[in-house]
Design a protein around this motif. Sequence first.
Motif, PDB file in Angstrom:
ATOM      1  N   THR A 223      16.056 -63.805  40.676  1.00 53.19           N
ATOM      2  CA  THR A 223      17.196 -64.007  41.455  1.00 53.19           C
ATOM      3  C   THR A 223      17.417 -63.075  42.609  1.00 53.19           C
ATOM      4  O   THR A 223      16.660 -62.296  42.845  1.00 53.19           O
ATOM      5  CB  THR A 223      18.245 -63.945  40.642  1.00 53.19           C
ATOM      6  OG1 THR A 223      18.253 -62.461  39.923  1.00 53.19           O
ATOM      7  CG2 THR A 223      17.791 -64.675  39.133  1.00 53.19           C
ATOM      8  N   THR A 224      18.437 -63.400  43.268  1.00 50.99           N
ATOM      9  CA  THR A 224      18.938 -62.547  44.565  1.00 50.99           C
ATOM     10  C   THR A 224      19.348 -61.326  43.968  1.00 50.99           C
ATOM     11  O   THR A 224      19.052 -60.171  44.718  1.00 50.99           O
ATOM     12  CB  THR A 224      19.764 -63.194  45.423  1.00 50.99           C
ATOM     13  OG1 THR A 224      19.419 -64.500  45.822  1.00 50.99           O
ATOM     14  CG2 THR A 224      20.212 -62.460  46.442  1.00 50.99           C
ATOM     15  N   GLU A 225      19.804 -61.186  42.865  1.00 57.53           N
ATOM     16  CA  GLU A 225      20.650 -60.004  42.441  1.00 57.53           C
ATOM     17  C   GLU A 225      19.676 -58.980  41.738  1.00 57.53           C
ATOM     18  O   GLU A 225      20.003 -57.845  42.016  1.00 57.53           O
ATOM     19  CB  GLU A 225      21.516 -60.465  41.444  1.00 57.53           C
ATOM     20  CG  GLU A 225      22.833 -61.390  41.842  1.00 57.53           C
ATOM     21  CD  GLU A 225      22.480 -62.621  41.992  1.00 57.53           C
ATOM     22  OE1 GLU A 225      23.096 -63.381  42.814  1.00 57.53           O
ATOM     23  OE2 GLU A 225      21.475 -63.269  41.504  1.00 57.53           O
TER      24      GLU A 225
ATOM     25  N   GLY B  23      13.428 -62.062  49.345  1.00 55.89           N
ATOM     26  CA  GLY B  23      14.182 -62.901  49.084  1.00 55.89           C
ATOM     27  C   GLY B  23      13.618 -63.455  47.527  1.00 55.89           C
ATOM     28  O   GLY B  23      12.444 -62.981  47.265  1.00 55.89           O
ATOM     29  N   ALA B  24      14.182 -64.288  46.850  1.00 58.83           N
ATOM     30  CA  ALA B  24      14.016 -64.536  45.446  1.00 58.83           C
ATOM     31  C   ALA B  24      12.614 -65.340  45.413  1.00 58.83           C
ATOM     32  O   ALA B  24      12.305 -66.262  46.608  1.00 58.83           O
ATOM     33  CB  ALA B  24      14.948 -65.505  44.745  1.00 58.83           C
TER      34      ALA B  24
ATOM     35  N   LEU C  23      12.121 -50.777  34.677  1.00 56.11           N
ATOM     36  CA  LEU C  23      13.082 -50.146  35.330  1.00 56.11           C
ATOM     37  C   LEU C  23      13.890 -51.314  36.075  1.00 56.11           C
ATOM     38  O   LEU C  23      13.620 -52.221  36.778  1.00 56.11           O
ATOM     39  CB  LEU C  23      12.744 -49.304  36.355  1.00 56.11           C
ATOM     40  CG  LEU C  23      11.622 -48.216  35.989  1.00 56.11           C
ATOM     41  CD1 LEU C  23      11.621 -47.031  37.323  1.00 56.11           C
ATOM     42  CD2 LEU C  23      12.175 -47.150  34.760  1.00 56.11           C
ATOM     43  N   GLN C  24      15.274 -51.325  35.563  1.00 60.12           N
ATOM     44  CA  GLN C  24      15.813 -52.423  36.116  1.00 60.12           C
ATOM     45  C   GLN C  24      16.886 -52.011  37.631  1.00 60.12           C
ATOM     46  O   GLN C  24      17.200 -51.033  37.677  1.00 60.12           O
ATOM     47  CB  GLN C  24      17.278 -52.928  35.020  1.00 60.12           C
ATOM     48  CG  GLN C  24      16.522 -53.292  33.520  1.00 60.12           C
ATOM     49  CD  GLN C  24      15.956 -54.532  33.823  1.00 60.12           C
ATOM     50  OE1 GLN C  24      16.076 -55.347  34.798  1.00 60.12           O
ATOM     51  NE2 GLN C  24      15.263 -54.737  32.654  1.00 60.12           N
ATOM     52  N   CYS C  25      17.033 -52.791  38.308  1.00 58.15           N
ATOM     53  CA  CYS C  25      17.805 -52.851  39.659  1.00 58.15           C
ATOM     54  C   CYS C  25      18.552 -54.082  39.759  1.00 58.15           C
ATOM     55  O   CYS C  25      17.912 -55.382  39.661  1.00 58.15           O
ATOM     56  CB  CYS C  25      16.762 -52.647  40.623  1.00 58.15           C
ATOM     57  SG  CYS C  25      17.777 -52.647  42.302  1.00 58.15           S
ATOM     58  N   ALA C  26      19.789 -53.963  40.093  1.00 60.50           N
ATOM     59  CA  ALA C  26      20.709 -55.041  40.318  1.00 60.50           C
ATOM     60  C   ALA C  26      21.597 -54.689  41.490  1.00 60.50           C
ATOM     61  O   ALA C  26      22.082 -53.700  41.712  1.00 60.50           O
ATOM     62  CB  ALA C  26      21.345 -55.296  39.117  1.00 60.50           C
ATOM     63  N   GLN C  27      22.075 -55.837  42.465  1.00 58.14           N
ATOM     64  CA  GLN C  27      22.899 -55.872  43.554  1.00 58.14           C
ATOM     65  C   GLN C  27      23.926 -56.824  43.494  1.00 58.14           C
ATOM     66  O   GLN C  27      23.266 -57.994  43.202  1.00 58.14           O
ATOM     67  CB  GLN C  27      22.072 -55.520  44.966  1.00 58.14           C
ATOM     68  CG  GLN C  27      21.055 -56.289  45.085  1.00 58.14           C
ATOM     69  CD  GLN C  27      21.554 -57.545  45.983  1.00 58.14           C
ATOM     70  OE1 GLN C  27      22.753 -57.551  46.534  1.00 58.14           O
ATOM     71  NE2 GLN C  27      20.794 -58.391  46.254  1.00 58.14           N
ATOM     72  N   ASP C  28      24.929 -56.652  43.786  1.00 58.16           N
ATOM     73  CA  ASP C  28      26.056 -57.589  43.882  1.00 58.16           C
ATOM     74  C   ASP C  28      26.390 -57.887  45.314  1.00 58.16           C
ATOM     75  O   ASP C  28      27.630 -58.340  45.275  1.00 58.16           O
ATOM     76  CB  ASP C  28      27.162 -57.392  43.088  1.00 58.16           C
ATOM     77  CG  ASP C  28      27.833 -55.891  43.196  1.00 58.16           C
ATOM     78  OD1 ASP C  28      28.848 -55.809  42.417  1.00 58.16           O
ATOM     79  OD2 ASP C  28      27.494 -55.374  44.245  1.00 58.16           O
ATOM     80  N   MET C  29      25.755 -57.536  46.184  1.00 48.18           N
ATOM     81  CA  MET C  29      26.208 -57.690  47.632  1.00 48.18           C
ATOM     82  C   MET C  29      25.498 -59.063  48.381  1.00 48.18           C
ATOM     83  O   MET C  29      25.547 -59.147  49.579  1.00 48.18           O
ATOM     84  CB  MET C  29      25.900 -56.333  48.464  1.00 48.18           C
ATOM     85  CG  MET C  29      26.706 -55.383  47.981  1.00 48.18           C
ATOM     86  SD  MET C  29      26.099 -53.352  48.463  1.00 48.18           S
ATOM     87  CE  MET C  29      24.708 -53.352  47.574  1.00 48.18           C
TER      88      MET C  29
END
Lengths: 111, 117
Positions: free
Chosen positions: A70-72, A51-52, A21-27
């Motif tokens: 990564t952070t994202e 954190g990463a 399951l993918q999750c990404a954030q751009d904040m």
Amino acid sequence: NAGVTQTPKFQVLKTGQSMTLQCAQDMNHEYMSWYRQDPGMGLRLIHYSVGAGITDQGEVPNGYNVSRSTTEDFPLRLLSAAPSQTSVYFCASSYSWGTQYFGPGTRLTVL
Amino acid sequence: AQKVTQAQTEISVVEKEDVTLDCVYETRDTTYYLFWYKQPPSGELVFLIRRNSFDEQNEISGRYSWNFQKSTSSFNFTITASQVVDSAVYFCALSEARGTSYGKLTFGQGTILTVHP
């Protein structure tokens, strides 16, 4: 900002199959978490990351793996799906000490 | 260990009635945060409020108000003059405010609110 995004929205698996399951954030949030929601039980924490490169287990980690390169991005892996993992999965992110904001959820059915 | 209890599984009201959703919590920490989230029928989780354990002031936002009482470990949520659009599942949640614990929310079981026209 897209906020927190999750893919896919829906997924049907057979017992024993694996998936991510993918999750990404751009904040640029440090904290990211995965929860599962089951009827009558609210949401329960599976894994989280501050954190990463840093992850830790939540309340119900068995059967799930995570990594944070990564952070994202904060993907959740099911190594060998079981019917007990049928649930709705939510990803969340926040700044340190900030309010957690949730993605739209992934509805997973394991047959 | 932390625990959040929402004893009301389901509440049904008629439009324009006031309704209070109860939340009782347990924690050993002196510093913590309390939250309310709304989950409408579409399924997303919508943040409503965050309250720091040091701030016991009640808060009002439009038709919504929150009553935080440390003495009874409660953080109740009142909707005044309810509307059909308030129909949703409401979750109370708690996080400790130290180290990495902040990223860990403990949720109550949720209260299903149905507002009838």
